[in-house]
Motif scaffolding. Sequence first.
Motif, PDB file in Angstrom:
ATOM      1  N   TRP A 266       0.825  -1.212   0.000  1.00  0.00           N
ATOM      2  CA  TRP A 266       0.000   0.000   0.000  1.00  0.00           C
ATOM      3  C   TRP A 266       0.854   1.255   0.000  1.00  0.00           C
ATOM      4  N   GLN A 267       2.053   1.171   0.578  1.00  0.00           N
ATOM      5  CA  GLN A 267       2.923   2.338   0.677  1.00  0.00           C
ATOM      6  C   GLN A 267       3.764   2.570  -0.578  1.00  0.00           C
ATOM      7  N   GLN A 268       3.767   1.618  -1.499  1.00  0.00           N
ATOM      8  CA  GLN A 268       4.606   1.759  -2.685  1.00  0.00           C
ATOM      9  C   GLN A 268       4.027   2.779  -3.661  1.00  0.00           C
ATOM     10  N   ASP A 269       4.903   3.519  -4.299  1.00  0.00           N
ATOM     11  CA  ASP A 269       4.491   4.498  -5.309  1.00  0.00           C
ATOM     12  C   ASP A 269       4.715   3.877  -6.685  1.00  0.00           C
ATOM     13  N   PRO A 270       3.642   3.566  -7.422  1.00  0.00           N
ATOM     14  CA  PRO A 270       3.831   2.927  -8.730  1.00  0.00           C
ATOM     15  C   PRO A 270       4.263   3.899  -9.825  1.00  0.00           C
ATOM     16  N   GLY A 271       4.264   5.208  -9.516  1.00  0.00           N
ATOM     17  CA  GLY A 271       4.643   6.189 -10.525  1.00  0.00           C
ATOM     18  C   GLY A 271       3.470   6.720 -11.315  1.00  0.00           C
ATOM     19  N   PHE A 272       2.254   6.345 -10.920  1.00  0.00           N
ATOM     20  CA  PHE A 272       1.051   6.855 -11.577  1.00  0.00           C
ATOM     21  C   PHE A 272      -0.084   6.851 -10.564  1.00  0.00           C
ATOM     22  N   ASP A 273      -1.160   7.531 -10.895  1.00  0.00           N
ATOM     23  CA  ASP A 273      -2.324   7.638 -10.014  1.00  0.00           C
ATOM     24  C   ASP A 273      -3.344   6.572 -10.414  1.00  0.00           C
ATOM     25  N   ALA A 274      -3.536   5.597  -9.534  1.00  0.00           N
ATOM     26  CA  ALA A 274      -4.442   4.488  -9.849  1.00  0.00           C
ATOM     27  C   ALA A 274      -5.892   4.784  -9.486  1.00  0.00           C
ATOM     28  N   ASN A 275      -6.163   5.912  -8.838  1.00  0.00           N
ATOM     29  CA  ASN A 275      -7.528   6.218  -8.411  1.00  0.00           C
ATOM     30  C   ASN A 275      -8.446   6.462  -9.609  1.00  0.00           C
ATOM     31  N   HIS A 276      -9.651   5.923  -9.524  1.00  0.00           N
ATOM     32  CA  HIS A 276     -10.696   6.123 -10.537  1.00  0.00           C
ATOM     33  C   HIS A 276     -10.287   5.598 -11.915  1.00  0.00           C
ATOM     34  N   ALA A 277      -9.353   4.660 -11.968  1.00  0.00           N
ATOM     35  CA  ALA A 277      -8.912   4.106 -13.254  1.00  0.00           C
ATOM     36  C   ALA A 277      -9.184   2.607 -13.293  1.00  0.00           C
ATOM     37  N   ALA A 278      -9.540   2.131 -14.465  1.00  0.00           N
ATOM     38  CA  ALA A 278      -9.811   0.704 -14.663  1.00  0.00           C
ATOM     39  C   ALA A 278      -9.211   0.243 -15.979  1.00  0.00           C
ATOM     40  N   LEU A 279      -8.861  -1.023 -16.013  1.00  0.00           N
ATOM     41  CA  LEU A 279      -8.226  -1.631 -17.175  1.00  0.00           C
ATOM     42  C   LEU A 279      -9.148  -2.709 -17.739  1.00  0.00           C
ATOM     43  N   ILE A 280      -9.391  -2.662 -19.050  1.00  0.00           N
ATOM     44  CA  ILE A 280     -10.206  -3.680 -19.706  1.00  0.00           C
ATOM     45  C   ILE A 280      -9.475  -4.163 -20.955  1.00  0.00           C
ATOM     46  N   GLU A 281      -9.251  -5.474 -21.028  1.00  0.00           N
ATOM     47  CA  GLU A 281      -8.676  -6.076 -22.230  1.00  0.00           C
ATOM     48  C   GLU A 281      -9.803  -6.769 -22.999  1.00  0.00           C
ATOM     49  N   VAL A 282      -9.775  -6.611 -24.321  1.00  0.00           N
ATOM     50  CA  VAL A 282     -10.879  -7.063 -25.163  1.00  0.00           C
ATOM     51  C   VAL A 282     -10.374  -7.967 -26.266  1.00  0.00           C
ATOM     52  N   SER A 283     -11.052  -9.091 -26.463  1.00  0.00           N
ATOM     53  CA  SER A 283     -10.792  -9.940 -27.615  1.00  0.00           C
ATOM     54  C   SER A 283     -11.618  -9.417 -28.786  1.00  0.00           C
ATOM     55  N   THR A 284     -10.956  -9.161 -29.897  1.00  0.00           N
ATOM     56  CA  THR A 284     -11.650  -8.551 -31.035  1.00  0.00           C
ATOM     57  C   THR A 284     -12.140  -9.582 -32.041  1.00  0.00           C
TER      58      THR A 284
ATOM     59  N   SER B  27      -2.993  11.507 -19.073  1.00  0.00           N
ATOM     60  CA  SER B  27      -3.863  12.287 -18.196  1.00  0.00           C
ATOM     61  C   SER B  27      -4.713  11.385 -17.307  1.00  0.00           C
ATOM     62  N   ILE B  28      -5.130  10.216 -17.801  1.00  0.00           N
ATOM     63  CA  ILE B  28      -5.901   9.285 -16.982  1.00  0.00           C
ATOM     64  C   ILE B  28      -5.095   8.844 -15.772  1.00  0.00           C
ATOM     65  N   LEU B  29      -3.808   8.589 -15.966  1.00  0.00           N
ATOM     66  CA  LEU B  29      -2.952   8.102 -14.884  1.00  0.00           C
ATOM     67  C   LEU B  29      -2.204   9.222 -14.162  1.00  0.00           C
ATOM     68  N   GLY B  30      -2.488  10.475 -14.512  1.00  0.00           N
ATOM     69  CA  GLY B  30      -1.836  11.583 -13.828  1.00  0.00           C
ATOM     70  C   GLY B  30      -0.341  11.627 -14.043  1.00  0.00           C
ATOM     71  N   ILE B  31       0.106  11.209 -15.222  1.00  0.00           N
ATOM     72  CA  ILE B  31       1.533  11.214 -15.552  1.00  0.00           C
ATOM     73  C   ILE B  31       1.866  12.543 -16.230  1.00  0.00           C
ATOM     74  N   HIS B  32       2.831  13.269 -15.674  1.00  0.00           N
ATOM     75  CA  HIS B  32       3.184  14.593 -16.173  1.00  0.00           C
ATOM     76  C   HIS B  32       4.623  14.614 -16.683  1.00  0.00           C
ATOM     77  N   ALA B  33       4.896  15.532 -17.572  1.00  0.00           N
ATOM     78  CA  ALA B  33       6.250  15.676 -18.105  1.00  0.00           C
ATOM     79  C   ALA B  33       7.148  16.312 -17.051  1.00  0.00           C
ATOM     80  N   VAL B  34       8.341  15.743 -16.876  1.00  0.00           N
ATOM     81  CA  VAL B  34       9.353  16.358 -16.019  1.00  0.00           C
ATOM     82  C   VAL B  34      10.407  17.057 -16.878  1.00  0.00           C
ATOM     83  N   GLU B  35      10.333  16.828 -18.161  1.00  0.00           N
ATOM     84  CA  GLU B  35      11.228  17.492 -19.115  1.00  0.00           C
ATOM     85  C   GLU B  35      10.488  17.545 -20.451  1.00  0.00           C
ATOM     86  N   GLY B  36      10.538  18.666 -21.144  1.00  0.00           N
ATOM     87  CA  GLY B  36       9.818  18.801 -22.402  1.00  0.00           C
ATOM     88  C   GLY B  36       8.333  19.015 -22.176  1.00  0.00           C
ATOM     89  N   ARG B  37       7.533  18.652 -23.165  1.00  0.00           N
ATOM     90  CA  ARG B  37       6.082  18.858 -23.111  1.00  0.00           C
ATOM     91  C   ARG B  37       5.374  17.663 -23.711  1.00  0.00           C
TER      92      ARG B  37
END
Length: 221
Positions: free
Chosen positions: A15-33, A100-110
């Motif tokens: 629980w204390q680990q920082d995965p490097g992204f914001d997991a709140n309000h996010a869900a993952l769905i894999e789909v067979s096409t 933007s979904i995972l709250g990942i921001h640029a630390v260099e560049g744009r």
Amino acid sequence: AIGGVLVTGSLWWVWQQDPGFDANHAALIEVSTGPGSVADRIARFSALVDRVRATPGVEQVATFGTQLLTRSYQVVSFKRPPGALRSHEQVVPIDVEFFSILGIHAVEGRLPTPEEWAADPTLAVVSEGVAHAYWPGQVAVGHLLEARTTTFRVVAVVRDARFATLDSKSYGQVYFPFRGVGIASAMLIKSRGSTDATLRAVLAEIRSFGPPLGATRASSL
């Protein structure tokens, strides 16, 4: 009692680990096409994504073409410049909304706009681990990453993320525009309210779409 203490301690550590992204309000769905040509599968998946975007509770949707939250990850061999350090890169082909979904921001560049990302398949965003390994002591933005068939131009640097596992060192990531679809495709969804409720609504939408599409994996982050 000892087992309970160990389990509780392990869960607290995770629980204390920082995965490097914001997991709140996010869900993952894999789909067979399903079967058919690449064009058929792209059309099916695109139509499904449009319906998912319109599902109540869904704020954003990003598609991507790799496995996340597993110990499997996609690798592409890049040409290493002189002086590069040894490293392992996780390749993540994505829609730019992924950041933007995972709250990942640029630390260099744009970070590119959605229009820029869609228009130029040679753009790349790398994580700090990749930037340090390939161009130690240099500014990574503006450098080129040469793969077998494409040369990418680095436009931004972001934090490293732990998409494979929390109990080992994170891999560096190379993100580039997602093109095409394989046997399975995936969506990252950001919900406005309850993630579980939104996930249930999206799965119901996928079921209503009917075969040959179907969800093969679905979970909150």
